[in-house]
Write a protein that holds these residues in place. Structure first.
Motif, PDB file in Angstrom:
ATOM      1  N   GLY A 121       0.809  -1.349  -0.062  1.00 16.94           N
ATOM      2  CA  GLY A 121      -0.026  -0.087   0.095  1.00 16.94           C
ATOM      3  C   GLY A 121       0.858   1.191  -0.076  1.00 16.94           C
ATOM      4  N   GLU A 122       0.256   2.376   0.341  1.00 19.57           N
ATOM      5  CA  GLU A 122       0.897   3.767   0.784  1.00 19.57           C
ATOM      6  C   GLU A 122       2.253   3.751   1.537  1.00 19.57           C
ATOM      7  OE1 GLU A 122      -1.993   6.541   1.737  1.00 19.57           O
ATOM      8  OE2 GLU A 122      -1.984   5.814   3.964  1.00 19.57           O
ATOM      9  N   ALA A 123       2.457   2.758   2.252  1.00 16.80           N
ATOM     10  CA  ALA A 123       3.566   2.563   2.996  1.00 16.80           C
ATOM     11  C   ALA A 123       5.006   2.247   2.366  1.00 16.80           C
ATOM     12  CB  ALA A 123       3.267   1.870   4.314  1.00 16.80           C
ATOM     13  N   LEU A 183       1.317   6.166   9.411  1.00 16.95           N
ATOM     14  CA  LEU A 183       2.406   6.950   9.898  1.00 16.95           C
ATOM     15  C   LEU A 183       3.592   7.042   8.765  1.00 16.95           C
ATOM     16  CD1 LEU A 183       3.583   8.127  12.560  1.00 16.95           C
ATOM     17  CD2 LEU A 183       4.816   5.784  12.497  1.00 16.95           C
ATOM     18  N   MET A 184       3.851   5.900   7.992  1.00 18.67           N
ATOM     19  CA  MET A 184       4.762   5.735   7.078  1.00 18.67           C
ATOM     20  C   MET A 184       4.452   6.791   6.142  1.00 18.67           C
ATOM     21  SD  MET A 184       5.345   1.946   7.302  1.00 18.67           S
ATOM     22  CE  MET A 184       6.822   1.663   6.069  1.00 18.67           C
ATOM     23  N   ALA A 185       3.319   6.825   5.613  1.00 18.33           N
ATOM     24  CA  ALA A 185       2.871   7.354   4.394  1.00 18.33           C
ATOM     25  C   ALA A 185       3.175   8.894   4.750  1.00 18.33           C
ATOM     26  CB  ALA A 185       1.317   7.221   4.146  1.00 18.33           C
ATOM     27  N   GLY A 186       2.827   9.301   6.116  1.00 17.92           N
ATOM     28  CA  GLY A 186       3.336  10.841   6.268  1.00 17.92           C
ATOM     29  C   GLY A 186       4.485  10.954   6.065  1.00 17.92           C
ATOM     30  N   VAL A 187       5.414  10.294   6.828  1.00 18.22           N
ATOM     31  CA  VAL A 187       6.851  10.347   6.942  1.00 18.22           C
ATOM     32  C   VAL A 187       7.377  10.420   5.370  1.00 18.22           C
ATOM     33  CG1 VAL A 187       9.003   9.386   7.477  1.00 18.22           C
ATOM     34  CG2 VAL A 187       7.275   9.538   9.189  1.00 18.22           C
ATOM     35  N   HIS A 188       6.971   9.379   4.787  1.00 19.36           N
ATOM     36  CA  HIS A 188       7.476   9.433   3.375  1.00 19.36           C
ATOM     37  C   HIS A 188       7.236  10.584   2.306  1.00 19.36           C
ATOM     38  CE1 HIS A 188       7.584   4.597   3.573  1.00 19.36           C
ATOM     39  NE2 HIS A 188       8.597   5.061   4.162  1.00 19.36           N
ATOM     40  N   LEU A 189       5.880  11.202   2.585  1.00 19.68           N
ATOM     41  CA  LEU A 189       5.195  12.213   1.842  1.00 19.68           C
ATOM     42  C   LEU A 189       6.388  13.308   2.363  1.00 19.68           C
ATOM     43  CD1 LEU A 189       3.371  13.229  -0.245  1.00 19.68           C
ATOM     44  CD2 LEU A 189       1.952  14.190   1.585  1.00 19.68           C
ATOM     45  N   ALA A 190       6.503  13.648   3.491  1.00 20.14           N
ATOM     46  CA  ALA A 190       7.544  14.668   4.007  1.00 20.14           C
ATOM     47  C   ALA A 190       8.879  14.473   3.387  1.00 20.14           C
ATOM     48  CB  ALA A 190       7.450  14.937   5.449  1.00 20.14           C
ATOM     49  N   ALA A 191       9.108  13.196   3.374  1.00 19.58           N
ATOM     50  CA  ALA A 191      10.737  13.104   3.028  1.00 19.58           C
ATOM     51  C   ALA A 191      10.950  13.372   1.501  1.00 19.58           C
ATOM     52  CB  ALA A 191      10.938  11.433   3.182  1.00 19.58           C
ATOM     53  N   ALA A 192       9.828  12.945   0.680  1.00 21.02           N
ATOM     54  CA  ALA A 192       9.766  13.272  -0.505  1.00 21.02           C
ATOM     55  C   ALA A 192       9.978  14.640  -1.038  1.00 21.02           C
ATOM     56  CB  ALA A 192       8.462  12.732  -1.440  1.00 21.02           C
ATOM     57  N   ALA A 193       9.164  15.618  -0.348  1.00 19.38           N
ATOM     58  CA  ALA A 193       9.467  17.041  -0.342  1.00 19.38           C
ATOM     59  C   ALA A 193      10.813  17.806   0.286  1.00 19.38           C
ATOM     60  CB  ALA A 193       8.185  17.695   0.522  1.00 19.38           C
ATOM     61  N   GLU A 194      11.273  17.045   1.221  1.00 18.04           N
ATOM     62  CA  GLU A 194      12.361  17.208   1.876  1.00 18.04           C
ATOM     63  C   GLU A 194      13.399  16.989   0.771  1.00 18.04           C
ATOM     64  OE1 GLU A 194      13.585  17.177   5.801  1.00 18.04           O
ATOM     65  OE2 GLU A 194      15.310  15.878   5.412  1.00 18.04           O
ATOM     66  N   ALA A 195      13.705  15.876   0.111  1.00 21.15           N
ATOM     67  CA  ALA A 195      14.474  15.492  -0.913  1.00 21.15           C
ATOM     68  C   ALA A 195      14.478  16.333  -2.257  1.00 21.15           C
ATOM     69  CB  ALA A 195      14.281  14.142  -1.248  1.00 21.15           C
ATOM     70  N   ILE A 196      13.127  16.464  -2.745  1.00 19.91           N
ATOM     71  CA  ILE A 196      13.053  17.241  -3.898  1.00 19.91           C
ATOM     72  C   ILE A 196      13.472  18.743  -3.798  1.00 19.91           C
ATOM     73  CG2 ILE A 196      11.342  18.127  -5.596  1.00 19.91           C
ATOM     74  CD1 ILE A 196      12.061  15.331  -6.292  1.00 19.91           C
ATOM     75  N   ALA A 222      -4.327  14.472  11.335  1.00 20.27           N
ATOM     76  CA  ALA A 222      -5.178  13.815  11.980  1.00 20.27           C
ATOM     77  C   ALA A 222      -4.894  12.636  11.980  1.00 20.27           C
ATOM     78  CB  ALA A 222      -6.603  13.990  11.602  1.00 20.27           C
ATOM     79  N   GLU A 223      -4.457  11.818  11.036  1.00 21.86           N
ATOM     80  CA  GLU A 223      -3.889  10.377  10.843  1.00 21.86           C
ATOM     81  C   GLU A 223      -2.583  10.341  11.530  1.00 21.86           C
ATOM     82  OE1 GLU A 223      -5.506   9.457   6.173  1.00 21.86           O
ATOM     83  OE2 GLU A 223      -3.214   9.211   6.760  1.00 21.86           O
ATOM     84  N   MET A 224      -1.579  11.219  11.315  1.00 23.39           N
ATOM     85  CA  MET A 224      -0.450  10.886  12.044  1.00 23.39           C
ATOM     86  C   MET A 224      -0.648  10.940  13.691  1.00 23.39           C
ATOM     87  SD  MET A 224       2.610  12.535   9.757  1.00 23.39           S
ATOM     88  CE  MET A 224       3.633  11.546  10.316  1.00 23.39           C
ATOM     89  N   THR A 225      -1.623  11.974  14.118  1.00 28.58           N
ATOM     90  CA  THR A 225      -1.776  11.870  15.523  1.00 28.58           C
ATOM     91  C   THR A 225      -2.467  10.962  15.987  1.00 28.58           C
ATOM     92  OG1 THR A 225      -2.257  14.482  15.204  1.00 28.58           O
ATOM     93  CG2 THR A 225      -3.339  13.296  17.156  1.00 28.58           C
ATOM     94  N   GLU A 226      -3.447  10.363  15.354  1.00 31.16           N
ATOM     95  CA  GLU A 226      -3.948   8.974  15.819  1.00 31.16           C
ATOM     96  C   GLU A 226      -2.879   7.979  15.933  1.00 31.16           C
ATOM     97  OE1 GLU A 226      -6.269   7.131  12.888  1.00 31.16           O
ATOM     98  OE2 GLU A 226      -7.093   5.650  14.410  1.00 31.16           O
ATOM     99  N   SER A 227      -1.775   7.831  15.103  1.00 27.72           N
ATOM    100  CA  SER A 227      -0.633   6.700  15.045  1.00 27.72           C
ATOM    101  C   SER A 227       0.170   7.416  16.173  1.00 27.72           C
ATOM    102  CB  SER A 227       0.129   6.905  13.768  1.00 27.72           C
ATOM    103  OG  SER A 227      -0.715   6.541  12.699  1.00 27.72           O
ATOM    104  N   ILE A 228       0.728   8.298  16.241  1.00 34.46           N
ATOM    105  CA  ILE A 228       1.467   8.942  17.498  1.00 34.46           C
ATOM    106  C   ILE A 228       0.980   8.722  18.716  1.00 34.46           C
ATOM    107  CG2 ILE A 228       2.424  11.134  18.308  1.00 34.46           C
ATOM    108  CD1 ILE A 228       3.209  11.830  15.433  1.00 34.46           C
TER     109      ILE A 228
END
Lengths: 421, 421
Positions: free
Chosen positions: B200-202, B307-320, B370-376
């Motif tokens: 999936g998205e993770a 959680l993974m999806a959120g981190v990976h999205l922010a990571a893509a933005a950081e890298a680009i 909201a999603e990441m908050t739930e995970s955290i």
């Protein structure tokens, strides 16, 4: 805390789930009871000093043994625990729902540790309705002496101040371990590290308080790691519920969680340094008697000191920004924290400038970046983790990226600004 | 890598400081030499495949045994190591200073691991002057096959692409451990966790590649932790020298340093999960055969996946964002990373949208919060540390604070914007 009241001539009935504590209180001259319900019988002032908001609800509202079953008409209830800001308004609502709007309720979280509890000089952050504060004042003064602060804003405002205070307390506890672990990894005599760092811009109240426990063989639990873990949980939950980013608090929370995962929860939080030194957790202790020269050490300690100063400056900005976000009066907030365990050299010296808008400083954002970069590159050579140092550097970099690199270092507070100025 | 060239009919003389490697190469049909100087005698194409920039300088310029002492006139030198972006221009300068402007130099960092090295399909990021690229092309194609990319921008540009690739490779390696440790702490069957999360998205390339090593008893060192530690050191040094904040890269670097401090440097980087599970480092392995129901597990894995999806999205933005900052062409950068070990579902699916400016998304910044908050909050209950998850949440919160909470989730890239739009 209860014994202090007895010494001051107050008749106190105590209750604790831990029998030895209760026995000690009785031998000091107190009376005891067997349930919260029994404890409050015929009593005008009730002080709850438990660990969590959930324990308050239990002690107050339990259907079998809760205090509410015997609470006197017009009694004053003083809640001294640290919970989320919404918990005291929630207690008020529950009291009213149970027809007890006659009860006077004071939100009164404390800070200061067991010694100040025993001599009646705890910092108490009292908030609530005027009538409740008036009723509770005498009791609060017996517990706090000159350290009683009345916080405007109604029920919950005291807890908000405590929350902001804990931003700094938590970051400084974690940074104390990060810094002393780094000093030890650099091979510095750690006793000298303590003396040098406490005397300069790296100073924090927590650093001065916790490091001595690292420098001697001492298993005493002055403050269990689980306490600050609980408090930082309240801080980051507060940030989430306010939609407010707390970079250093979040990084601190993760390091603390690593400590709990490593089995340190019930021991003194000074042991957190072992998370930074997994291969040799006693390195700080061992190097307390290292034969190094003052000259060598002081050169290395510059690396540690400027790192701490940068983290503490960013932490001050993070804490004050949160305080303003949750509606607290920043000058009162400053006064309270500067006199309590959340203090640091950076907080005390720089916050008044931050609040006055006169950011004059001898250093710019880019100067801090240069200093922290030097420290981080030294730590990198040792593969020593700088969870807080690394996070703080990114905050200064972010502000520099937005074109503010030549601005005074306090411009780091722009991280939390809602719009660019 | 050298054996692959022999198989393709190229005569290769090899040299390695580690004798068993050299002996293996000779038994595969290669020739050997005893110093870099000897190795390059009479040779037109020289490939350096060492670990660090310092080793290149040593092998090339050593006064006793350096290759430069016997380098043929007009030889082509291909530098395959990963160093900081400035190191290949620096080699060019040193060659010129020594009167060797006749040497053709190619900046050619690689990615892909030992299997792809052996079958000649390494990803190679070649850059340099046109003439050097023309000279080196045939050799590079023998090593890379269809995975040879020519990067515009001159010497150092290939290394810059590798650096940006390593932002994602490093974050995904660390996130793989953070996620699998969390899944295990939640009591999920970890084999099922692998199957569900990769689908999936993770998904990330690193997740798919590393998790199988965690699920079986396997001490093979596929990629030593020290390798990614070195690479992340180059990333964060690149960020510092560009004055560019890299929140997730910095947090990753600190977790990696914790792994080195814990003694994991020389073992496979899949072992990083033990940093997250200090009390029971084999929990992921043990739970590979846990008898749990698919229904229960999938509910818990939602916590991990978002959680993974959120981190990976922010990571893509950081890298680009870093890639654009150091002057790379973002569409080529995207194509290279999407086909290499830095790939993730989020990177592959969302980066084209990010670059096109059409940020249409079914989710807003506040949805991700909201999603990441739930995970955290679930992880908090377990006192499980989320170094990357916690950091990424603050980035989304920061963007929301600036009034962009209702914007599409890709607005997280505004963290790295120089001005507000």
């Amino acid at each position: 805390m209860a014994t202090n009241l007895i010494k001051k001539g107050v008749a106190v009935t105590g209750y604790d789930v831990w029998a030895p504590t209760l026995a000690r209180f009785v031998s000091a001259g107190g009376s005891s009871a067997t349930t919260p319900k029994e404890t409050v019988k015929g009593v005008k002032f009730v002080v709850f000093m438990v660990a969590t908001a959930a324990q308050i609800l239990d002690a107050l509202f339990d259907e079998e043994n809760g205090a509410i079953l015997e609470l006197e008409k017009g009694a004053t209830v003083i809640l001294c625990s640290t919970g989320p800001p919404e918990y005291t308004p929630n207690v008020r609502r529950l009291l009213n729902e149970k027809g007890r709007s006659d009860v006077f309720l004071v939100d009164a979280p404390v800070s200061g540790g067991t010694i100040r509890a025993a001599n009646g000089t705890l910092t108490i952050l009292a908030a609530g309705e005027e009538s409740a504060l008036t009723k509770g004042k005498e009791t609060l003064e017996l517990m706090a002496g000159p350290n009683l602060y009345v916080i405007p804003g109604g029920l919950g405002a005291g807890t908000k101040v405590k929350m902001v205070h804990q931003v700094l307390a938590g970051i400084h506890i974690c940074m104390t371990s990060e810094a002393m672990g780094l000093a030890a990894s650099l091979g510095v005599n750690t006793k000298r590290a303590f003396e040098v760092l406490r005397a300069g811009e790296a100073m924090s109240w927590m650093f001065e308080n916790r490091v001595p426990h690292m420098l001697v063989e001492d298993k005493t639990v002055y403050s269990a790691l689980n306490i600050i873990v609980k408090d930082m949980g309240i801080v980051t939950a507060g940030g989430r519920s306010a939609g407010f980013p707390l970079f250093l608090s979040s990084a601190t929370e993760q390091v603390l969680a690593s400590g709990v995962s490593a089995g340190l929860g019930a021991i003194d939080d000074a042991a957190l340094v072992s998370v930074y030194l997994p291969k040799d957790p006693t390195l700080v202790l061992k190097l307390a008697s290292a034969s190094t020269t003052a000259e060598e050490d002081e050169k290395k300690l510059k690396i540690v000191s400027q790192l701490m100063a940068g983290v503490h400056l960013a932490a001050a900005a993070e804490a004050i920004s949160l305080g303003i976000e949750v509606g607290l009066e920043p000058k009162q907030l400053y006064g309270i924290i500067a006199g309590a365990a959340g203090n640091s050299f950076m907080f005390k010296e720089r916050t008044p400038q931050l609040l006055s808008g006169d950011w004059t400083s001898t250093k710019t954002i880019d100067d801090i970046i240069a200093e922290m970069t030097e420290s981080i590159e030294e730590a990198n050579k040792l593969k020593y983790p700088l969870h807080l140092g690394g996070t703080a550097l990114q905050l200064f970099e972010l502000v520099s990226l937005r074109g503010l690199g030549k601005e005074p270092d306090l411009a780091v507070s722009r991280v939390w600004a809602k719009v660019e100025r």
